[in-house]
Design a protein around this motif. Structure first.
Motif, PDB file in Angstrom:
ATOM      1  N   THR A  17       0.839  -1.202   0.000  1.00 27.81           N
ATOM      2  CA  THR A  17       0.000   0.000   0.000  1.00 27.81           C
ATOM      3  C   THR A  17       0.873   1.250   0.000  1.00 27.81           C
ATOM      4  OG1 THR A  17      -1.713  -1.217   1.209  1.00 27.81           O
ATOM      5  CG2 THR A  17      -1.912   1.175   1.152  1.00 27.81           C
ATOM      6  N   CYS A  47      -9.517  -6.760   1.514  1.00 29.05           N
ATOM      7  CA  CYS A  47      -8.830  -5.563   1.978  1.00 29.05           C
ATOM      8  C   CYS A  47      -8.193  -4.829   0.790  1.00 29.05           C
ATOM      9  CB  CYS A  47      -7.766  -5.953   2.996  1.00 29.05           C
ATOM     10  SG  CYS A  47      -6.919  -4.582   3.777  1.00 29.05           S
ATOM     11  N   LYS A  50     -10.870  -3.171  -1.340  1.00 29.55           N
ATOM     12  CA  LYS A  50     -11.435  -1.975  -0.701  1.00 29.55           C
ATOM     13  C   LYS A  50     -10.481  -0.783  -0.809  1.00 29.55           C
ATOM     14  CE  LYS A  50     -13.396  -0.334   3.665  1.00 29.55           C
ATOM     15  NZ  LYS A  50     -13.681  -0.645   5.083  1.00 29.55           N
ATOM     16  N   ILE A  51      -9.197  -1.031  -0.560  1.00 29.14           N
ATOM     17  CA  ILE A  51      -8.206   0.052  -0.640  1.00 29.14           C
ATOM     18  C   ILE A  51      -8.134   0.601  -2.056  1.00 29.14           C
ATOM     19  CG2 ILE A  51      -5.738   0.588  -0.499  1.00 29.14           C
ATOM     20  CD1 ILE A  51      -5.597  -1.401   1.857  1.00 29.14           C
ATOM     21  N   GLU A  54     -11.117   2.784  -2.703  1.00 29.17           N
ATOM     22  CA  GLU A  54     -11.040   4.065  -1.993  1.00 29.17           C
ATOM     23  C   GLU A  54     -10.017   5.001  -2.616  1.00 29.17           C
ATOM     24  OE1 GLU A  54     -12.431   2.551   2.461  1.00 29.17           O
ATOM     25  OE2 GLU A  54     -10.350   3.158   2.123  1.00 29.17           O
ATOM     26  N   TYR A 179      -3.781   6.263   7.269  1.00 29.22           N
ATOM     27  CA  TYR A 179      -4.547   5.405   6.362  1.00 29.22           C
ATOM     28  C   TYR A 179      -3.932   4.009   6.328  1.00 29.22           C
ATOM     29  CZ  TYR A 179      -7.056   3.733   2.260  1.00 29.22           C
ATOM     30  OH  TYR A 179      -7.857   2.987   1.417  1.00 29.22           O
ATOM     31  N   GLU A 182      -4.394   2.039   9.628  1.00 34.25           N
ATOM     32  CA  GLU A 182      -5.749   1.594   9.950  1.00 34.25           C
ATOM     33  C   GLU A 182      -6.350   0.639   8.924  1.00 34.25           C
ATOM     34  OE1 GLU A 182      -7.986   5.166  10.428  1.00 34.25           O
ATOM     35  OE2 GLU A 182      -6.765   5.886  12.122  1.00 34.25           O
ATOM     36  N   LYS A 183      -5.952   0.763   7.650  1.00 40.02           N
ATOM     37  CA  LYS A 183      -6.669   0.075   6.571  1.00 40.02           C
ATOM     38  C   LYS A 183      -5.969  -1.162   6.021  1.00 40.02           C
ATOM     39  CE  LYS A 183      -9.804   3.531   5.820  1.00 40.02           C
ATOM     40  NZ  LYS A 183     -11.254   3.409   5.571  1.00 40.02           N
ATOM     41  N   THR A 184      -4.692  -1.321   6.301  1.00 40.34           N
ATOM     42  CA  THR A 184      -3.945  -2.408   5.654  1.00 40.34           C
ATOM     43  C   THR A 184      -3.944  -3.686   6.494  1.00 40.34           C
ATOM     44  OG1 THR A 184      -1.830  -1.654   6.591  1.00 40.34           O
ATOM     45  CG2 THR A 184      -2.451  -0.781   4.433  1.00 40.34           C
ATOM     46  N   GLY A 193      -5.272  -3.589  10.351  1.00 37.74           N
ATOM     47  CA  GLY A 193      -4.749  -2.523  11.197  1.00 37.74           C
ATOM     48  C   GLY A 193      -3.529  -2.977  11.976  1.00 37.74           C
TER      49      GLY A 193
END
Length: 218
Positions: A17, A47, A50-51, A54, A179, A182-184, A193
């Motif tokens: 990411t 995951c 979703k990333i 976004e 980001y 929290e998101k990975t 997270g």
């Protein structure tokens, strides 16, 4: 470089990411490619999906389930314990041929998309001894792919020579630290997270974050 197209090998983890954010700053068009290799935690693919959504990045998932069958490992088999390498042995999380196959399939995909740049989050500084994370392997494969397809690829490894602390710093400098935190999904036990805090991947990630935040706050 801003006018060219790039394909990011994308797992939805911290490193890939970070590389995705890096690629978005470097290239005009970025496509993310993930791989379904029968990993125990299908949440990894959710995951990544979703990333990508976004961050408004085109995203594709390629079927590589055969890899999970050919190379038994702790990431695809529930009967294999997650263990760090001991006495020169590789960790049980190592998947034979994974990065070689991922990059090869990403290159085939990239050529069809007219992209010459491939980005991967492999790292030789903070790694578990995986041979396919080494710079010499990446350079070798780059030459092989160019010869095999008669097409000039460039494989970029933005975090090859930095440790986890520096990877968090890189994320922060791109405005992406919270980001990514929290998101990975980096955890071998499939917790998004900060993860479980106990598996080797979580420990490495947590130590790097703590080191960076401590140095930043001095």
């Amino acid at each position: 470089m801003r006018n060219e197209k790039a394909v990011v090998v994308f797992s939805g983890g911290q490193d890939s990411t970070t590389c995705l954010f890096w690629a978005k700053k470097q290239f005009k068009e970025v496509i993310a490619v993930s791989f379904d290799y029968n990993q125990k935690h299908s949440l990894e693919l959710e995951c990544a999906k979703k990333i990508a959504k976004e961050l408004e990045v085109e995203h594709h998932i390629l079927d590589m389930k055969l890899l999970g069958q050919l190379a038994p490992n702790a990431l695809t088999r529930s009967d294999i314990e997650i263990k760090a390498g001991e006495e020169g042995e590789l960790p049980t999380t190592f998947v034979d041929g994974r990065n070689m196959l991922f990059l090869t399939f990403a290159a085939v995909f990239a050529k069809q998309k007219g992209a010459r740049h491939l980005i991967t989050g492999v790292c030789e500084t903070d790694f578990s001894g995986y041979p396919d994370c080494r710079d010499i392997f990446i350079k070798s494969l780059n030459v092989t792919l160019n010869l095999a397809m008669d097409y000039q690829f460039v494989i970029h490894t933005p975090i090859m020579w930095i440790n986890k602390e520096e990877t968090w710093k890189m994320a922060d400098e791109m405005g992406a630290l919270e980001y990514i935190r929290e998101k990975t999904l980096t955890c071998y036990n499939g917790i998004i997270g900060d993860g479980c805090g106990e598996c080797p991947s979580c420990k490495l990630r947590k130590r790097g974050l703590e080191d960076y935040l401590n140095s930043k706050n001095k």
